[in-house]
Design a protein around this motif. Sequence first.
Motif, short mmCIF file in Angstrom:
data_model
loop_
_atom_site.label_atom_id
_atom_site.label_comp_id
_atom_site.label_asym_id
_atom_site.label_seq_id
_atom_site.Cartn_x
_atom_site.Cartn_y
_atom_site.Cartn_z
N GLU A 30 23.43 34.43 55.55
CA GLU A 30 23.61 33.35 56.54
C GLU A 30 22.63 33.56 57.68
OE1 GLU A 30 25.53 31.39 55.18
OE2 GLU A 30 27.05 32.51 54.09
N TYR A 32 21.79 31.95 60.24
CA TYR A 32 22.16 31.63 61.62
C TYR A 32 22.86 32.80 62.32
CZ TYR A 32 25.93 30.12 58.57
OH TYR A 32 26.86 30.05 57.59
N TYR A 108 32.30 29.52 67.90
CA TYR A 108 31.31 30.33 67.22
C TYR A 108 31.27 31.74 67.82
CZ TYR A 108 26.96 30.63 64.57
OH TYR A 108 26.00 30.95 63.65
N TYR A 111 33.99 34.19 66.60
CA TYR A 111 33.75 34.76 65.28
C TYR A 111 32.57 35.73 65.26
CZ TYR A 111 37.10 31.54 63.18
OH TYR A 111 38.24 30.86 62.84
N PHE A 115 32.81 39.42 64.00
CA PHE A 115 31.92 39.88 62.94
C PHE A 115 31.23 41.20 63.34
CE2 PHE A 115 27.48 39.93 61.42
CZ PHE A 115 27.71 40.12 60.07
N CYS A 118 33.57 44.13 63.18
CA CYS A 118 33.81 44.59 61.80
C CYS A 118 32.61 45.34 61.25
CB CYS A 118 34.11 43.41 60.90
SG CYS A 118 35.60 42.57 61.36
N GLN A 119 31.42 44.84 61.57
CA GLN A 119 30.23 45.53 61.09
C GLN A 119 30.20 46.96 61.64
OE1 GLN A 119 29.52 43.53 58.54
NE2 GLN A 119 27.38 44.02 58.83
N THR A 122 32.55 49.01 59.60
CA THR A 122 31.94 49.25 58.29
C THR A 122 30.90 50.36 58.40
OG1 THR A 122 32.25 46.90 57.84
CG2 THR A 122 30.86 48.12 56.31
N ASP B 85 41.73 32.13 64.94
CA ASP B 85 41.62 30.80 64.31
C ASP B 85 42.25 29.73 65.18
OD1 ASP B 85 40.40 31.87 62.15
OD2 ASP B 85 42.08 31.67 60.77
N LYS B 139 34.97 45.83 55.46
CA LYS B 139 34.04 44.90 54.82
C LYS B 139 34.71 43.55 54.55
CE LYS B 139 31.22 46.26 51.35
NZ LYS B 139 30.82 47.18 50.22
N ILE B 141 37.13 42.23 56.28
CA ILE B 141 37.27 41.49 57.54
C ILE B 141 35.92 40.92 57.97
CG2 ILE B 141 38.23 41.56 59.87
CD1 ILE B 141 40.25 42.22 57.74
N SER B 142 34.85 41.71 57.78
CA SER B 142 33.50 41.16 58.04
C SER B 142 33.30 39.87 57.24
CB SER B 142 32.40 42.13 57.59
OG SER B 142 32.21 43.15 58.51
N CYS B 145 35.18 36.96 58.67
CA CYS B 145 34.48 36.41 59.84
C CYS B 145 33.28 35.59 59.41
CB CYS B 145 33.98 37.52 60.76
SG CYS B 145 35.29 38.47 61.49
N MET B 146 32.49 36.14 58.50
CA MET B 146 31.29 35.43 58.05
C MET B 146 31.65 34.11 57.39
SD MET B 146 28.52 38.09 56.64
CE MET B 146 27.84 36.77 55.67
N GLU B 148 34.34 32.33 57.98
CA GLU B 148 34.79 31.41 59.03
C GLU B 148 33.59 30.83 59.76
OE1 GLU B 148 37.82 30.45 59.54
OE2 GLU B 148 39.20 32.02 58.88
N ILE B 149 32.58 31.69 59.98
CA ILE B 149 31.36 31.21 60.64
C ILE B 149 30.66 30.17 59.76
CG2 ILE B 149 29.05 31.90 61.41
CD1 ILE B 149 30.32 34.63 62.24
N SER B 150 30.55 30.46 58.47
CA SER B 150 29.93 29.51 57.54
C SER B 150 30.67 28.18 57.56
CB SER B 150 29.98 30.01 56.10
OG SER B 150 29.15 31.09 55.94
#
Lengths: 323, 323
Positions: A30, A32, A108, A111, A115, A118-119, A122, B85, B139, B141-142, B145-146, B148-150
Amino acid sequence: MSTFWKEYPEITEELTDIKKIIKESIKSREKYLEESIYPMVDAGGKMLRPAFLLLSGKFGDYDSKKMHNLAAVIEMLHIATLIHDDIIDDSKLRRGVDTIQSKYGKEYAVYIGDFLFCQCITMLSKYDYTTENLREISKTISRICMSEISQYHLRYAKNMNIRKYIRIISGKTAALFAICFYAGAREANCNEAMQKLLGKIGYHIGMAFQIIDDLLDYRGDTRVLGKNALKDLKRGYYTLPLIYALKNDKEKEILKLLNRPSLVDNYVDEIIRLVKKYEGIERAEKVADRYTEKAIYYTEKLPDCNSKKILREVIPKLLKRSY
Amino acid sequence: MSTFWKEYPEITEELTDIKKIIKESIKSREKYLEESIYPMVDAGGKMLRPAFLLLSGKFGDYDSKKMHNLAAVIEMLHIATLIHDDIIDDSKLRRGVDTIQSKYGKEYAVYIGDFLFCQCITMLSKYDYTTENLREISKTISRICMSEISQYHLRYAKNMNIRKYIRIISGKTAALFAICFYAGAREANCNEAMQKLLGKIGYHIGMAFQIIDDLLDYRGDTRVLGKNALKDLKRGYYTLPLIYALKNDKEKEILKLLNRPSLVDNYVDEIIRLVKKYEGIERAEKVADRYTEKAIYYTEKLPDCNSKKILREVIPKLLKRSY
């Protein structure tokens, strides 16, 4: 990047690598995601937190790769909290670039912050860091959130006092500085006494740093910080200079102004005048000085090495920036 | 709590313990933290995710304490994402109680969600879980988030298609169901084949669950779900029934309506009529059926035991709820 570390090319070089790691870890299909986060990484600010982590790690067995990854995590966590802070504060600019919330909307930004969080986890779980560091780092972030919640909860609170203020800034700022020093030292296998000593330096730097930041609001010098002066006051965040002034103001002149239904700019100017009159700025400066002195005091106890030399130079530079 | 598990008193009992763990982990000096989160924990919903984790763990060496803690973490992560959310969706109600964002403001909800995230990580690092589970959970949860962003990014996107839709719901819903089964099995020392089999069951349940949820919007039956029908459509989230209908609608009747500057209620009713006319609902139902059948198919492959019996009963109950 800021010129703060320019006299230390080795640190600058390492910080550049850390930026690269951060960008690498955000890369995804993604596009963006990158587009929205990269400008904030590039703007970078002073990158104090990762730099302090590196400096602290150099007091032990320094494994560059491990340290750089951990420093990247810390900076990403910091960026994540900034992104969420900007939602709450409705900030337009951060580090001189548009905030994610102003450019892409609050939704945005929620999230994107999540994100990044979470990264970080990870990344932490990917490398072989001590469970203790993982636990301590997540506890620190919990504390940051709780302190932000407390601060938000205590907006416009007439019973705000020094104890509550100190607790909030310990949690929201000093704890992160402390964990940078602490985690760096632990990952480099420093002994416990050294870890604690370095952690204390971080804590005191963080406390002084936040009080000075809060002071800027009352000095009203937007050039120094590049952010809107008085923002905190208007949002109902009562910081140390105001708390001291309220204590000294027996006539309750300030309280009367704060009690008005809306805090228009005229009143704000008057409040600043009164905070000066009641020695709020002077007293807060003294507290900041005490924390700075303690940070320096503990730094002197460190064994001699290049990192100590750098800390000796940058602590006063950072914390006396506007004196 | 919902009556979903009422025929399985042992599961109900365990879920009650998990609620207790969640509440315990939120306890803090700041009383308003509990006040704001407890109602959401108490409302509870079906607690599908922790329940599936437990059921999955029972295929291996089941250590109640370890499993309950892990299940609590999963439910807390789920609650954290719900809180965020609700900010994005501006939702007033969740599980029949006021959302945190509507009761305390979006600012507060951002930090409460962050706080819960961090508490999860702290809990994960406190107990002796496998690093692999920690990594896989973060991972996941990442990915949530991704996704949800998409999804947010693809609002009102006329080029939304089945592939993109499937990718989004895989990430935002199915991945969490999958990890519940997977993590439960791994923590109970199931062998790899069993972990994968259970993970697949979770994935297919999650996919069917989300498609059915999206279908409710077009059936327009607010009684079933207790949330505003058509919310997704109005917010520009184009889900499977609409995507199929758009494909079949050669006259581009629906597209013309979607292209109108504002989507007033009249148009929405018309769109629903057209989605039915162009078999969007029918086709989406078929896809949901296929995922449900696969979940059941993989369940049949499990070794016989009480957990298998329960899964056999609850999967159809959950996924055929409105057929």
